[in-house]
Write a protein that holds these residues in place. Structure first.
Motif, short mmCIF file in Angstrom:
data_model
loop_
_atom_site.label_atom_id
_atom_site.label_comp_id
_atom_site.label_asym_id
_atom_site.label_seq_id
_atom_site.Cartn_x
_atom_site.Cartn_y
_atom_site.Cartn_z
N SER A 1 1.23 5.33 1.09
CA SER A 1 0.72 6.44 1.89
C SER A 1 0.75 7.71 1.06
CB SER A 1 1.57 6.63 3.15
OG SER A 1 1.08 7.73 3.88
N MET B 1 0.83 -1.18 0.00
CA MET B 1 0.00 0.00 0.00
C MET B 1 0.87 1.25 0.00
SD MET B 1 -3.11 -0.64 2.52
CE MET B 1 -4.29 -1.89 2.26
N ARG C 1 -8.98 1.33 -2.29
CA ARG C 1 -8.60 0.73 -1.01
C ARG C 1 -7.21 0.10 -1.08
NH1 ARG C 1 -13.03 -2.50 -1.21
NH2 ARG C 1 -14.88 -1.26 -1.03
N CYS C 2 -6.89 -0.55 -2.20
CA CYS C 2 -5.58 -1.19 -2.36
C CYS C 2 -4.45 -0.17 -2.51
CB CYS C 2 -5.58 -2.11 -3.58
SG CYS C 2 -6.51 -3.62 -3.36
N ASP D 1 -2.83 3.53 2.04
CA ASP D 1 -2.66 2.92 3.35
C ASP D 1 -3.96 3.01 4.14
OD1 ASP D 1 0.70 4.19 3.76
OD2 ASP D 1 0.05 2.23 3.06
N ALA D 2 -4.11 2.15 5.12
CA ALA D 2 -5.32 2.15 5.96
C ALA D 2 -5.53 3.53 6.59
CB ALA D 2 -5.19 1.09 7.05
N GLY D 3 -6.74 4.04 6.48
CA GLY D 3 -7.07 5.33 7.04
C GLY D 3 -6.68 6.52 6.19
#
Length: 74
Positions: free
Chosen positions: A3, A1, A50-51, A54-56
């Motif tokens: 950022s 992922m 989503r991929c 990064d998460a969030g």
């Protein structure tokens, strides 16, 4: 992922593919996907976003800008 910092929205250019279906390319990120119909395109664009982030960090909104060319006889 990857950022990318937090974005509120990401914009995709959606075009009708020559062989049918749709292609979608993001303006602010290196994201591209294709689908046979609009419901599938929505799912694939969401999954690709989503991929990519990064998460969030993914944008809260995805905007799809559709282009449409029409050719008529003169």
């Amino acid at each position: 992922m990857i950022s990318k910092g937090h974005l509120n929205e990401i914009l995709f250019l959606v075009e009708t593919a020559l062989e049918g279906g749709f292609s979608a390319k993001a303006f602010a990120a290196d994201i591209f996907t294709e689908a046979d119909d609009l419901p599938s395109l929505h799912e694939r664009v969401r999954g690709a976003v989503r991929c990519h982030f990064d998460a969030g960090q993914a944008p809260k909104l995805i905007r799809l800008h559709f282009t449409h060319d029409e050719v008529i006889a003169a």
